[in-house]
Design a protein around this motif. Sequence first.
Motif, PDB file in Angstrom:
ATOM      1  N   ALA A  73       0.840  -1.206   0.000  1.00 44.62           N
ATOM      2  CA  ALA A  73       0.000   0.000   0.000  1.00 44.62           C
ATOM      3  C   ALA A  73       0.870   1.250   0.000  1.00 44.62           C
ATOM      4  O   ALA A  73       0.610   2.207  -0.743  1.00 44.62           O
ATOM      5  CB  ALA A  73      -0.933  -0.017   1.212  1.00 44.62           C
ATOM      6  N   ARG A  74       1.916   1.261   0.802  1.00 36.04           N
ATOM      7  CA  ARG A  74       2.821   2.415   0.850  1.00 36.04           C
ATOM      8  C   ARG A  74       3.448   2.654  -0.519  1.00 36.04           C
ATOM      9  O   ARG A  74       3.501   3.780  -1.008  1.00 36.04           O
ATOM     10  CB  ARG A  74       3.884   2.184   1.921  1.00 36.04           C
ATOM     11  N   GLU A  75       3.939   1.576  -1.144  1.00 34.49           N
ATOM     12  CA  GLU A  75       4.577   1.691  -2.463  1.00 34.49           C
ATOM     13  C   GLU A  75       3.611   2.241  -3.511  1.00 34.49           C
ATOM     14  O   GLU A  75       4.031   2.937  -4.432  1.00 34.49           O
ATOM     15  CB  GLU A  75       5.111   0.330  -2.919  1.00 34.49           C
ATOM     16  N   ALA A  76       2.307   1.947  -3.337  1.00 39.32           N
ATOM     17  CA  ALA A  76       1.295   2.420  -4.286  1.00 39.32           C
ATOM     18  C   ALA A  76       0.774   3.812  -3.925  1.00 39.32           C
ATOM     19  O   ALA A  76      -0.098   4.350  -4.614  1.00 39.32           O
ATOM     20  CB  ALA A  76       0.138   1.426  -4.345  1.00 39.32           C
ATOM     21  N   GLY A  77       1.290   4.394  -2.845  1.00 39.89           N
ATOM     22  CA  GLY A  77       0.847   5.728  -2.443  1.00 39.89           C
ATOM     23  C   GLY A  77      -0.488   5.744  -1.725  1.00 39.89           C
ATOM     24  O   GLY A  77      -1.149   6.776  -1.647  1.00 39.89           O
ATOM     25  N   VAL A  78      -0.889   4.612  -1.167  1.00 44.94           N
ATOM     26  CA  VAL A  78      -2.165   4.492  -0.460  1.00 44.94           C
ATOM     27  C   VAL A  78      -1.970   4.833   1.016  1.00 44.94           C
ATOM     28  O   VAL A  78      -1.072   4.290   1.663  1.00 44.94           O
ATOM     29  CB  VAL A  78      -2.734   3.061  -0.602  1.00 44.94           C
ATOM     30  N   THR A  79      -2.771   5.729   1.541  1.00 44.99           N
ATOM     31  CA  THR A  79      -2.760   6.054   2.959  1.00 44.99           C
ATOM     32  C   THR A  79      -3.349   4.872   3.715  1.00 44.99           C
ATOM     33  O   THR A  79      -4.438   4.399   3.381  1.00 44.99           O
ATOM     34  CB  THR A  79      -3.586   7.325   3.236  1.00 44.99           C
ATOM     35  N   THR A  80      -2.644   4.394   4.728  1.00 47.18           N
ATOM     36  CA  THR A  80      -3.087   3.216   5.475  1.00 47.18           C
ATOM     37  C   THR A  80      -3.280   3.560   6.943  1.00 47.18           C
ATOM     38  O   THR A  80      -2.386   4.108   7.588  1.00 47.18           O
ATOM     39  CB  THR A  80      -2.055   2.078   5.344  1.00 47.18           C
ATOM     40  N   VAL A  81      -4.464   3.218   7.454  1.00 44.63           N
ATOM     41  CA  VAL A  81      -4.789   3.434   8.861  1.00 44.63           C
ATOM     42  C   VAL A  81      -5.158   2.080   9.463  1.00 44.63           C
ATOM     43  O   VAL A  81      -6.068   1.412   8.980  1.00 44.63           O
ATOM     44  CB  VAL A  81      -5.957   4.425   9.027  1.00 44.63           C
ATOM     45  N   ALA A  82      -4.432   1.669  10.496  1.00 40.36           N
ATOM     46  CA  ALA A  82      -4.740   0.432  11.210  1.00 40.36           C
ATOM     47  C   ALA A  82      -5.879   0.707  12.187  1.00 40.36           C
ATOM     48  O   ALA A  82      -5.900   1.741  12.853  1.00 40.36           O
ATOM     49  CB  ALA A  82      -3.513  -0.073  11.950  1.00 40.36           C
ATOM     50  N   ILE A  83      -6.822  -0.231  12.244  1.00 44.52           N
ATOM     51  CA  ILE A  83      -8.000  -0.088  13.092  1.00 44.52           C
ATOM     52  C   ILE A  83      -7.992  -1.190  14.145  1.00 44.52           C
ATOM     53  O   ILE A  83      -7.876  -2.366  13.815  1.00 44.52           O
ATOM     54  CB  ILE A  83      -9.306  -0.198  12.264  1.00 44.52           C
ATOM     55  N   ASP A  84      -8.098  -0.837  15.406  1.00 46.98           N
ATOM     56  CA  ASP A  84      -8.236  -1.721  16.559  1.00 46.98           C
ATOM     57  C   ASP A  84      -6.982  -2.509  16.928  1.00 46.98           C
ATOM     58  O   ASP A  84      -6.770  -2.801  18.079  1.00 46.98           O
ATOM     59  CB  ASP A  84      -9.425  -2.676  16.402  1.00 46.98           C
ATOM     60  N   ALA A  85      -6.174  -2.887  15.953  1.00 47.75           N
ATOM     61  CA  ALA A  85      -4.903  -3.570  16.239  1.00 47.75           C
ATOM     62  C   ALA A  85      -3.840  -2.941  15.357  1.00 47.75           C
ATOM     63  O   ALA A  85      -4.090  -2.660  14.182  1.00 47.75           O
ATOM     64  CB  ALA A  85      -5.012  -5.060  15.947  1.00 47.75           C
ATOM     65  N   GLN A  86      -2.679  -2.717  15.913  1.00 42.64           N
ATOM     66  CA  GLN A  86      -1.588  -2.110  15.148  1.00 42.64           C
ATOM     67  C   GLN A  86      -1.106  -3.094  14.084  1.00 42.64           C
ATOM     68  O   GLN A  86      -1.166  -4.300  14.269  1.00 42.64           O
ATOM     69  CB  GLN A  86      -0.443  -1.731  16.088  1.00 42.64           C
ATOM     70  N   ALA A  87      -0.668  -2.580  12.963  1.00 40.49           N
ATOM     71  CA  ALA A  87      -0.115  -3.391  11.885  1.00 40.49           C
ATOM     72  C   ALA A  87       1.360  -3.052  11.744  1.00 40.49           C
ATOM     73  O   ALA A  87       1.745  -1.893  11.862  1.00 40.49           O
ATOM     74  CB  ALA A  87      -0.847  -3.105  10.577  1.00 40.49           C
ATOM     75  N   GLU A  88       2.168  -4.072  11.496  1.00 41.64           N
ATOM     76  CA  GLU A  88       3.582  -3.845  11.231  1.00 41.64           C
ATOM     77  C   GLU A  88       3.722  -3.144   9.886  1.00 41.64           C
ATOM     78  O   GLU A  88       2.922  -3.348   8.985  1.00 41.64           O
ATOM     79  CB  GLU A  88       4.346  -5.166  11.202  1.00 41.64           C
ATOM     80  N   GLY A  89       4.748  -2.344   9.776  1.00 36.44           N
ATOM     81  CA  GLY A  89       4.989  -1.636   8.526  1.00 36.44           C
ATOM     82  C   GLY A  89       4.626  -0.173   8.645  1.00 36.44           C
ATOM     83  O   GLY A  89       4.188   0.306   9.697  1.00 36.44           O
ATOM     84  N   PRO A  90       4.794   0.533   7.548  1.00 39.52           N
ATOM     85  CA  PRO A  90       4.625   1.990   7.563  1.00 39.52           C
ATOM     86  C   PRO A  90       3.168   2.447   7.480  1.00 39.52           C
ATOM     87  O   PRO A  90       2.715   2.953   6.450  1.00 39.52           O
ATOM     88  CB  PRO A  90       5.421   2.425   6.327  1.00 39.52           C
ATOM     89  N   VAL A  91       2.430   2.275   8.575  1.00 38.96           N
ATOM     90  CA  VAL A  91       1.055   2.776   8.591  1.00 38.96           C
ATOM     91  C   VAL A  91       1.077   4.284   8.841  1.00 38.96           C
ATOM     92  O   VAL A  91       1.987   4.812   9.467  1.00 38.96           O
ATOM     93  CB  VAL A  91       0.181   2.061   9.644  1.00 38.96           C
ATOM     94  N   ASP A  92       0.062   4.942   8.337  1.00 37.86           N
ATOM     95  CA  ASP A  92      -0.033   6.399   8.478  1.00 37.86           C
ATOM     96  C   ASP A  92      -0.780   6.815   9.742  1.00 37.86           C
ATOM     97  O   ASP A  92      -0.694   7.964  10.154  1.00 37.86           O
ATOM     98  CB  ASP A  92      -0.715   6.985   7.240  1.00 37.86           C
ATOM     99  N   GLY A  93      -1.528   5.881  10.320  1.00 41.22           N
ATOM    100  CA  GLY A  93      -2.270   6.215  11.526  1.00 41.22           C
ATOM    101  C   GLY A  93      -2.837   4.974  12.179  1.00 41.22           C
ATOM    102  O   GLY A  93      -2.798   3.874  11.623  1.00 41.22           O
ATOM    103  N   PHE A  94      -3.353   5.159  13.387  1.00 40.30           N
ATOM    104  CA  PHE A  94      -3.952   4.068  14.150  1.00 40.30           C
ATOM    105  C   PHE A  94      -5.157   4.609  14.894  1.00 40.30           C
ATOM    106  O   PHE A  94      -5.096   5.683  15.506  1.00 40.30           O
ATOM    107  CB  PHE A  94      -2.945   3.490  15.143  1.00 40.30           C
TER     108      PHE A  94
END
Length: 135
Positions: free
Chosen positions: A45-66
Amino acid sequence: MIVTDARHDVSKQVSDVEDMIQRGIDILLLNPADSVGVETAVLSAREAGVTTVAIDAQAEGPVDGFVGSKNYDAGYLACEYLAQQLDGEGQVALLDGIPVVPILQRIEGCSDALNEYDGIEIVTKRMAVRSVPMR
């Protein structure tokens, strides 16, 4: 809006995310089936320029928010209240869910709260069995 349900299968979740990226999503709201196992999807998702927000559980990798709750505290407070309602005496069975971080943290908080009461015994911890309707 595209919604998928991997039913706690991290391989399907990664595949679903890859499919959504190919479809051109702008934002990914992700409730990880496995915080570590979903990292490849987060990286894609990061490589594709997609903003990523983890919900309820943190995700490994470059998330933009939680966005989530303090699961340990929620479990602790709920079981502290339970212990008070039992006047500090009784036997308690804990029914938890699938082993994902939010549930594990809630069970840990609950256990810690109940263990503060000498008159309360945790007699068992069992995983809830969820039936899934056939489609």
